[in-house]
Motif scaffolding. Structure first.
Motif, PDB file in Angstrom:
ATOM      1  N   THR A   1       0.896  -1.147   0.002  1.00  0.00           N
ATOM      2  CA  THR A   1      -0.084   0.004  -0.133  1.00  0.00           C
ATOM      3  C   THR A   1       0.816   1.276   0.123  1.00  0.00           C
ATOM      4  O   THR A   1       0.298   2.218  -0.313  1.00  0.00           O
ATOM      5  N   ALA A   2       1.905   1.085   0.395  1.00  0.00           N
ATOM      6  CA  ALA A   2       2.950   2.256   0.577  1.00  0.00           C
ATOM      7  C   ALA A   2       3.957   2.401  -0.876  1.00  0.00           C
ATOM      8  O   ALA A   2       5.025   2.966  -0.813  1.00  0.00           O
ATOM      9  N   ASP A   3       3.570   1.701  -1.880  1.00  0.00           N
ATOM     10  CA  ASP A   3       4.332   1.390  -3.198  1.00  0.00           C
ATOM     11  C   ASP A   3       4.009   3.010  -3.981  1.00  0.00           C
ATOM     12  O   ASP A   3       3.048   3.322  -4.320  1.00  0.00           O
TER      13      ASP A   3
ATOM     14  N   ALA B   1      -9.402 -12.368 -16.741  1.00  0.00           N
ATOM     15  CA  ALA B   1     -10.220 -13.425 -16.501  1.00  0.00           C
ATOM     16  C   ALA B   1      -9.526 -14.531 -15.984  1.00  0.00           C
ATOM     17  O   ALA B   1      -8.701 -15.301 -16.762  1.00  0.00           O
ATOM     18  N   SER B   2      -9.861 -15.093 -14.742  1.00  0.00           N
ATOM     19  CA  SER B   2      -9.078 -16.232 -14.240  1.00  0.00           C
ATOM     20  C   SER B   2     -10.181 -17.028 -13.255  1.00  0.00           C
ATOM     21  O   SER B   2     -11.125 -16.392 -12.670  1.00  0.00           O
ATOM     22  N   PRO B   3     -10.033 -18.260 -13.265  1.00  0.00           N
ATOM     23  CA  PRO B   3     -10.722 -19.037 -12.312  1.00  0.00           C
ATOM     24  C   PRO B   3     -10.231 -19.032 -10.681  1.00  0.00           C
ATOM     25  O   PRO B   3     -11.199 -19.277 -10.043  1.00  0.00           O
ATOM     26  N   ASP B   4      -9.247 -18.441 -10.542  1.00  0.00           N
ATOM     27  CA  ASP B   4      -8.707 -18.453  -9.282  1.00  0.00           C
ATOM     28  C   ASP B   4      -7.606 -17.251  -9.196  1.00  0.00           C
ATOM     29  O   ASP B   4      -6.425 -17.548  -9.211  1.00  0.00           O
ATOM     30  N   MET B   5      -7.980 -16.031  -8.993  1.00  0.00           N
ATOM     31  CA  MET B   5      -7.076 -14.851  -8.662  1.00  0.00           C
ATOM     32  C   MET B   5      -7.542 -14.143  -7.566  1.00  0.00           C
ATOM     33  O   MET B   5      -8.440 -13.644  -7.292  1.00  0.00           O
ATOM     34  N   GLN B   6      -6.244 -13.995  -6.774  1.00  0.00           N
ATOM     35  CA  GLN B   6      -6.608 -13.090  -5.712  1.00  0.00           C
ATOM     36  C   GLN B   6      -5.425 -12.366  -5.299  1.00  0.00           C
ATOM     37  O   GLN B   6      -4.384 -12.306  -5.950  1.00  0.00           O
ATOM     38  N   LEU B   7      -5.815 -10.861  -4.896  1.00  0.00           N
ATOM     39  CA  LEU B   7      -4.741 -10.060  -4.516  1.00  0.00           C
ATOM     40  C   LEU B   7      -4.743  -9.495  -3.079  1.00  0.00           C
ATOM     41  O   LEU B   7      -5.475  -9.382  -2.313  1.00  0.00           O
ATOM     42  N   VAL B   8      -3.449  -9.866  -2.519  1.00  0.00           N
ATOM     43  CA  VAL B   8      -3.106  -9.585  -1.169  1.00  0.00           C
ATOM     44  C   VAL B   8      -2.470  -8.019  -1.043  1.00  0.00           C
ATOM     45  O   VAL B   8      -1.375  -7.882  -1.881  1.00  0.00           O
ATOM     46  N   LEU B   9      -2.888  -7.265  -0.423  1.00  0.00           N
ATOM     47  CA  LEU B   9      -2.535  -5.799  -0.096  1.00  0.00           C
ATOM     48  C   LEU B   9      -1.777  -6.005   1.274  1.00  0.00           C
ATOM     49  O   LEU B   9      -2.202  -6.399   2.267  1.00  0.00           O
ATOM     50  N   VAL B  10      -0.500  -5.402   1.276  1.00  0.00           N
ATOM     51  CA  VAL B  10       0.537  -5.510   2.478  1.00  0.00           C
ATOM     52  C   VAL B  10       0.474  -4.127   2.899  1.00  0.00           C
ATOM     53  O   VAL B  10       1.098  -3.225   2.148  1.00  0.00           O
ATOM     54  N   LYS B  11      -0.175  -3.777   4.054  1.00  0.00           N
ATOM     55  CA  LYS B  11       0.082  -2.487   4.687  1.00  0.00           C
ATOM     56  C   LYS B  11       1.417  -1.936   4.839  1.00  0.00           C
ATOM     57  O   LYS B  11       2.265  -2.538   5.393  1.00  0.00           O
ATOM     58  N   ASP B  12       1.730  -0.689   4.229  1.00  0.00           N
ATOM     59  CA  ASP B  12       3.030  -0.142   4.385  1.00  0.00           C
ATOM     60  C   ASP B  12       4.183  -0.720   3.579  1.00  0.00           C
ATOM     61  O   ASP B  12       5.272  -0.157   3.793  1.00  0.00           O
ATOM     62  N   ALA B  13       3.950  -1.643   2.868  1.00  0.00           N
ATOM     63  CA  ALA B  13       4.984  -2.312   1.930  1.00  0.00           C
ATOM     64  C   ALA B  13       5.164  -1.262   1.086  1.00  0.00           C
ATOM     65  O   ALA B  13       4.404  -0.670   0.450  1.00  0.00           O
ATOM     66  N   ASP B  14       6.461  -1.259   0.663  1.00  0.00           N
ATOM     67  CA  ASP B  14       6.737  -0.217  -0.652  1.00  0.00           C
ATOM     68  C   ASP B  14       7.168  -1.050  -1.677  1.00  0.00           C
ATOM     69  O   ASP B  14       6.966  -2.421  -1.863  1.00  0.00           O
ATOM     70  N   HIS B  15       7.772  -0.438  -2.589  1.00  0.00           N
ATOM     71  CA  HIS B  15       7.853  -1.141  -4.126  1.00  0.00           C
ATOM     72  C   HIS B  15       8.740  -2.276  -4.233  1.00  0.00           C
ATOM     73  O   HIS B  15       8.761  -3.127  -4.710  1.00  0.00           O
ATOM     74  N   ARG B  16       9.549  -2.204  -3.320  1.00  0.00           N
ATOM     75  CA  ARG B  16      10.980  -3.096  -3.334  1.00  0.00           C
ATOM     76  C   ARG B  16      10.352  -4.567  -2.651  1.00  0.00           C
ATOM     77  O   ARG B  16      10.727  -5.569  -3.235  1.00  0.00           O
ATOM     78  N   PHE B  17       9.263  -4.543  -1.753  1.00  0.00           N
ATOM     79  CA  PHE B  17       8.630  -5.710  -1.579  1.00  0.00           C
ATOM     80  C   PHE B  17       9.778  -6.659  -0.914  1.00  0.00           C
ATOM     81  O   PHE B  17       9.581  -8.020  -1.433  1.00  0.00           O
ATOM     82  N   SER B  18      10.592  -6.280  -0.338  1.00  0.00           N
ATOM     83  CA  SER B  18      11.964  -7.242  -0.091  1.00  0.00           C
ATOM     84  C   SER B  18      12.320  -7.591   1.482  1.00  0.00           C
ATOM     85  O   SER B  18      13.144  -8.062   1.614  1.00  0.00           O
ATOM     86  N   ASP B  19      11.513  -6.928   2.268  1.00  0.00           N
ATOM     87  CA  ASP B  19      11.705  -7.327   3.615  1.00  0.00           C
ATOM     88  C   ASP B  19      11.290  -8.648   3.991  1.00  0.00           C
ATOM     89  O   ASP B  19      10.690  -9.519   3.196  1.00  0.00           O
ATOM     90  N   ARG B  20      11.564  -9.345   5.243  1.00  0.00           N
ATOM     91  CA  ARG B  20      11.299 -10.748   5.511  1.00  0.00           C
ATOM     92  C   ARG B  20       9.957 -11.179   5.434  1.00  0.00           C
ATOM     93  O   ARG B  20       9.573 -11.944   4.689  1.00  0.00           O
TER      94      ARG B  20
END
Length: 251
Positions: free
Chosen positions: A195-197, A213-232
């Motif tokens: 969300t901080a991207d 169009a997908s039979p199984d598509m999910q979006l996970v939003l991570v609060k305060d995660a930035d574009h790098r998305f590389s912490d543990r």
């Protein structure tokens, strides 16, 4: 750092890669714009693959990392050709791409070009159509005039030195858009987005979610995660998404 192996493509480009042998489907990391295969996410997934006996491939697009060429010479279409070259030349059977940022766009182009090869897909801050909806849409009249007159314009970045955006990048990107026409993804998809991207918005993620169009598509939003998305926490989420996709395939 281990020395890469190289693949020579039909277009005359030399692509650096690391391939881990193991059980399929092969997980293929598709990196972001001006990123390379030595990034945290790519190396983390390779470590995971080696620990679990999974097949894994990471590589540098031309003009990136240890591959031939310069960034300014390239465009989305060139990097799509590079992706197809490594998929066709280095892997067999089902694959699970993990597309990060621009690699997310590349993974969607790959799904269109090789739909029979994809068994599932994971995206991380996917940036489809950004040359048009991000760069071109954000240019003011002066920047558009400079692009036309000089063939390039420099854009600031929050993550590295300024981008040199060329006229070819913009014009080629216009021929590779995936959010204007139907986008069939007939397999499980897991999308991860911070969300901080500041480079890719949550709105972009939800637009892709609603468009495809997908039979199984999910979006996970991570609060305060930035574009790098590389912490543990983020790396664990990427790993879990890949494992979930593979588990569904192997049921």
């Amino acid at each position: 750092m281990a020395e890469p192996t190289y693949l020579d493509t039909a277009q005359g480009r030399r692509i650096a890669y690391h391939l881990t042998e193991g059980d399929g489907p092969c997980v293929v990391f598709l990196g972001g714009l001006k990123s390379d295969m030595e990034g945290t996410k790519a190396v983390h997934l390779e470590d995971w693959a080696q620990a679990t006996g999974r097949a894994f491939l990471r590589f540098d697009y031309s003009g990136h990392g240890q591959s031939s060429g310069t960034f300014e010479e390239g465009c989305i279409g060139d990097w799509h050709e590079d992706t197809l070259a490594v998929i066709d030349g280095l892997t067999q059977g089902p694959i699970v791409p993990v597309g990060s940022s621009m690699g997310g766009w590349q993974s969607l182009l790959l799904a269109r070009a090789r739909p029979e090869r994809l068994a599932g897909l994971v995206t991380v801050a996917a940036a489809p159509d950004f040359t048009e909806d991000g760069w071109w849409a954000g240019f003011d009249d002066a920047q558009k005039a400079e692009l036309e007159a000089k063939g390039q314009v420099a854009l600031p970045s929050d993550y590295m030195e300024p981008y040199i955006v060329t006229k070819r990048m913009v014009e080629d990107g216009r021929t590779r858009l995936v959010l204007r026409d139907p986008l069939e993804l007939p397999f499980s998809v897991r999308m991860l987005q911070g969300t901080a991207d500041t480079a890719v918005s949550v709105a972009t993620a939800t637009r892709l979610l609603e468009h495809a169009a997908s039979p199984d598509m999910q979006l996970v939003l991570v609060k305060d995660a930035d574009h790098r998305f590389s912490d543990r926490t983020c790396l664990d989420l990427i790993e879990a998404a890949v494992e979930e996709i593979i588990a569904a395939i192997e049921e």
